[in-house]
Design a protein around this motif. Structure first.
Motif, short mmCIF file in Angstrom:
data_model
loop_
_atom_site.label_atom_id
_atom_site.label_comp_id
_atom_site.label_asym_id
_atom_site.label_seq_id
_atom_site.Cartn_x
_atom_site.Cartn_y
_atom_site.Cartn_z
N ILE A 174 0.03 1.68 -15.34
CA ILE A 174 0.14 0.40 -16.05
C ILE A 174 1.60 -0.04 -16.14
O ILE A 174 1.94 -1.21 -15.98
N GLY A 175 2.48 0.94 -16.36
CA GLY A 175 3.91 0.64 -16.38
C GLY A 175 4.39 0.07 -15.07
O GLY A 175 5.21 -0.87 -15.05
N TYR A 176 3.87 0.58 -13.96
CA TYR A 176 4.28 0.05 -12.66
C TYR A 176 3.77 -1.37 -12.47
O TYR A 176 4.44 -2.19 -11.84
N ALA A 177 2.60 -1.68 -13.00
CA ALA A 177 2.08 -3.05 -12.91
C ALA A 177 3.00 -4.02 -13.64
O ALA A 177 3.34 -5.09 -13.11
N PHE A 178 3.44 -3.66 -14.84
CA PHE A 178 4.37 -4.52 -15.58
C PHE A 178 5.72 -4.58 -14.87
O PHE A 178 6.37 -5.63 -14.85
N GLY A 219 0.75 -4.41 -8.17
CA GLY A 219 1.50 -3.28 -8.70
C GLY A 219 0.60 -2.21 -9.28
O GLY A 219 0.89 -1.01 -9.19
N LEU A 220 -0.52 -2.63 -9.86
CA LEU A 220 -1.49 -1.67 -10.39
C LEU A 220 -2.05 -0.81 -9.26
O LEU A 220 -2.16 0.42 -9.38
N ILE A 221 -2.38 -1.46 -8.15
CA ILE A 221 -2.90 -0.73 -6.99
C ILE A 221 -1.82 0.17 -6.38
O ILE A 221 -2.07 1.34 -6.07
N THR A 222 -0.62 -0.40 -6.23
CA THR A 222 0.47 0.38 -5.63
C THR A 222 0.85 1.57 -6.50
O THR A 222 1.07 2.68 -5.99
N GLY A 223 0.94 1.35 -7.81
CA GLY A 223 1.29 2.45 -8.71
C GLY A 223 0.28 3.58 -8.66
O GLY A 223 0.65 4.77 -8.65
N ALA A 224 -1.01 3.23 -8.60
CA ALA A 224 -2.04 4.26 -8.49
C ALA A 224 -1.92 5.02 -7.18
O ALA A 224 -2.03 6.25 -7.14
N ILE A 235 1.19 6.72 4.29
CA ILE A 235 0.97 6.13 2.97
C ILE A 235 1.85 4.89 2.80
O ILE A 235 1.41 3.86 2.29
N THR A 236 3.10 4.99 3.24
CA THR A 236 4.02 3.84 3.14
C THR A 236 3.49 2.65 3.92
O THR A 236 3.44 1.52 3.41
N VAL A 237 3.09 2.88 5.16
CA VAL A 237 2.55 1.80 5.98
C VAL A 237 1.28 1.23 5.35
O VAL A 237 1.07 0.01 5.31
N GLY A 238 0.42 2.12 4.84
CA GLY A 238 -0.84 1.67 4.25
C GLY A 238 -0.64 0.79 3.03
O GLY A 238 -1.30 -0.24 2.88
N ILE A 239 0.28 1.18 2.14
CA ILE A 239 0.54 0.38 0.95
C ILE A 239 1.09 -0.99 1.33
O ILE A 239 0.65 -2.03 0.81
N ALA A 240 2.08 -1.00 2.24
CA ALA A 240 2.65 -2.28 2.68
C ALA A 240 1.59 -3.16 3.33
O ALA A 240 1.57 -4.38 3.14
N PHE A 241 0.70 -2.56 4.10
CA PHE A 241 -0.36 -3.32 4.79
C PHE A 241 -1.30 -3.96 3.77
O PHE A 241 -1.62 -5.15 3.89
N VAL A 242 -1.75 -3.21 2.78
CA VAL A 242 -2.67 -3.75 1.78
C VAL A 242 -2.03 -4.90 1.01
O VAL A 242 -2.64 -5.96 0.81
N VAL A 243 -0.80 -4.69 0.56
CA VAL A 243 -0.10 -5.74 -0.20
C VAL A 243 0.06 -6.99 0.65
O VAL A 243 -0.20 -8.12 0.21
N ALA A 244 0.49 -6.82 1.89
CA ALA A 244 0.73 -7.97 2.77
C ALA A 244 -0.57 -8.70 3.12
O ALA A 244 -0.59 -9.94 3.19
N VAL A 245 -1.66 -7.98 3.35
CA VAL A 245 -2.94 -8.63 3.67
C VAL A 245 -3.37 -9.54 2.53
O VAL A 245 -3.81 -10.68 2.75
N PRO A 281 5.78 -5.48 -5.61
CA PRO A 281 5.03 -4.22 -5.70
C PRO A 281 5.60 -3.10 -4.86
O PRO A 281 5.27 -1.93 -5.06
N LEU A 282 6.48 -3.43 -3.90
CA LEU A 282 7.04 -2.42 -3.00
C LEU A 282 8.42 -1.94 -3.42
O LEU A 282 9.09 -1.26 -2.66
N VAL A 283 8.84 -2.29 -4.65
CA VAL A 283 10.22 -2.04 -5.05
C VAL A 283 10.58 -0.56 -5.00
O VAL A 283 11.68 -0.18 -4.59
N VAL A 284 9.65 0.32 -5.40
CA VAL A 284 9.96 1.75 -5.40
C VAL A 284 10.08 2.29 -3.98
O VAL A 284 10.82 3.25 -3.73
N LEU A 285 9.39 1.66 -3.04
CA LEU A 285 9.43 2.11 -1.65
C LEU A 285 10.64 1.58 -0.89
O LEU A 285 10.97 2.09 0.18
N LEU A 286 11.29 0.55 -1.42
CA LEU A 286 12.46 0.01 -0.75
C LEU A 286 13.61 1.03 -0.81
O LEU A 286 13.92 1.55 -1.87
N PRO A 287 14.25 1.32 0.32
CA PRO A 287 15.29 2.36 0.36
C PRO A 287 16.67 1.85 0.01
O PRO A 287 17.66 2.25 0.64
#
Length: 453
Positions: free
Chosen positions: A169-173, A196-201, A217-227, A248-254
């Motif tokens: 929930i924190g990641y969603a906010f 963010g709720l989906i990505t955080g989970a 996992i990284t590619v999958g999360i980015a794909f779902v968000v972008a779709v 939603p991808l902020v934690v994955l950004l390097p």
């Protein structure tokens, strides 16, 4: 204009607060009493006979935890050299890499050498805070080597401050708040929070997956968000939801990884700097691959990534900073006593960046933000309830979002956009600006032995 006045007011109020606060006594004094009560450790004296095996074990434990926490190789080397000297092994040598270290404990006829590979996963902010406390004690001789090893073992076994559901929930906010800073509409904020709720989970579930599957996992999360975002854009939801592609991808950004790479390269650590740069570039490519694949599947409408309309008014971002600070503290499990300090550092970072953007431009504003934040985190770390500098620096760094522009640029390259070069150059310039800001600010924080990186 209103945002500029708010930024000036925030910086003035923060300056008054920091000046009014009585500088804390060195953390070592508090740790000395605490360590004596908890572990029965006796401070290391200069007359003690050296124990190369014990000192080596302590250096391996501390160095491994610092690498996992994300400290730069320069900081880790300084700490391990201090531990060697305080344990009467001044001839010791240390070689640190981003995911491994070699330590040779030598002195007074003793010689022990060891190697440690970096552990999987990332330490939580509460663990990083305890690691820094242990570092402060070990490098000054307050903790003996055996007690240092035991403390590191306990830190690794620390349970998260918050449960999994609360962290999701924190990641969603967190995602929703960041979308406000990126110029989203209310619809975009809601969409960002939902994604963010989906990505955080997914991120929490991925902690139990072997590291070799991390790329998928990284590619999958980015794909779902972008779709989802591309589909809604084609359905006519408007450019106000564009921020939902990045927030939603902020934690994955390097961004932190790439900036640390630039910092290490500038300090002459060629192997570690090049390694981090390659890893960060690969992470961008993976995220971009997910986005490009989603675009190929559903189609990408004609829109401008660089357009960030101010739809929610000039005050909304300042409220979002507080929401972002609390949310990232919950998601990354920061110590509860650290949250007010994290918010203070976040507001200083954002205010400095706003003013830097007004007077100097976007890229230089990143330098100003990093320059202001780095010594402030060191000052905060000296307060009785202040967290380690890295704990308050990590959330503040996320506000600078240096990886976001680079993500767009790499996606444009993979998609054949000739304008991608401008995005990539802007990303490189931002990374260099932040690294130089951190390097300049570190002259004070390192003097106080409170390094941010």
């Amino acid at each position: 204009m209103i945002s500029t006045f708010i930024a000036i007011a925030v910086l003035l109020a923060s300056a008054v607060l920091l000046i009014a606060l009585r500088p804390r006594a060195e953390r070592d004094i508090a740790i000395s009493a605490r360590a004596a009560r908890i572990t029965g450790s006796m401070p290391v004296a200069s007359t003690d006979a050296p124990d190369a095996a014990a000192a080596l074990a302590a250096a391996e434990a501390v160095g491994g935890s610092m690498i996992q926490a994300g400290y730069s190789v320069e900081t880790v080397q300084d700490v391990l050299r201090d531990i060697a000297h305080v344990n009467n092994l001044p001839e010791s040598e240390v070689l640190v890499f981003p995911n491994a270290l070699l330590v040779s404990a030598r002195g007074q006829g003793q010689h022990r050498t060891g190697a440690v590979a970096g552990a999987d996963g990332q330490l939580l902010l509460s663990q990083i805070d305890e690691v820094q406390r242990t570092v402060d004690a070990a490098r000054t001789g307050v903790l003996d080597p055996a007690s240092t090893v035991k403390r590191i073992e306990r830190i690794r076994d620390m349970p998260p401050t918050y449960g999994r559901v609360v962290r999701v929930i924190g990641y969603a906010f967190l995602s929703g708040a960041l979308s406000v800073l990126l110029g989203a509409s209310w619809t975009g904020v809601s969409l960002s929070a939902a994604l963010g709720l989906i990505t955080g989970a997914a991120l929490l579930l991925s902690e139990r997956v072997p590291r070799r599957y991390g790329a998928l996992i990284t590619v999958g999360i980015a794909f779902v968000v972008a779709v989802v975002v591309f589909s809604l854009l084609r359905a006519g939801w408007g450019s106000g939801i564009l921020a939902a592609l990045l927030a939603p991808l902020v934690v994955l950004l390097p961004g932190a990884l790439l900036t640390t790479a630039v910092l290490e390269l500038s300090m002459g650590h060629m192997i570690s700097g090049a390694g981090r740069a390659a890893a960060g570039a690969m992470q961008l490519v993976l995220l971009s691959a997910g986005i490009v694949t989603a675009g190929a599947l559903v189609g990408v409408p004609d829109f401008d990534f660089a357009r960030h309309p101010d739809l929610l008014g000039p005050v909304a971002p300042w409220i979002a900073v507080a929401v972002f600070g609390i949310s990232i503290s919950v998601h990354r499990c920061a110590p509860r006593r650290a949250i007010p300090w994290i918010l203070l550092v976040l507001y200083i970072a954002y205010a400095a960046q706003v003013l830097g953007d007004v007077f100097l431009g976007g890229v230089v504003s990143a330098f100003v933000g990093a320059l202001c934040v780095t010594p402030v985190t060191a000052l905060v770390a000296r307060q009785p309830t202040g967290p380690a500098a890295l704990v308050s620096f990590t959330p503040a760094f996320s506000l600078l979002v240096p990886g976001a522009i680079g993500l767009v640029g790499v996606a444009d390259v993979l998609g054949g956009d000739r304008a991608a070069a401008a995005s990539l150059v802007a990303t490189l310039s931002t990374m260099v600006a932040i690294a130089l800001g951190v390097l300049a600010g570190s002259s004070l924080s390192n003097r106080m032995r409170r390094p941010a990186l």
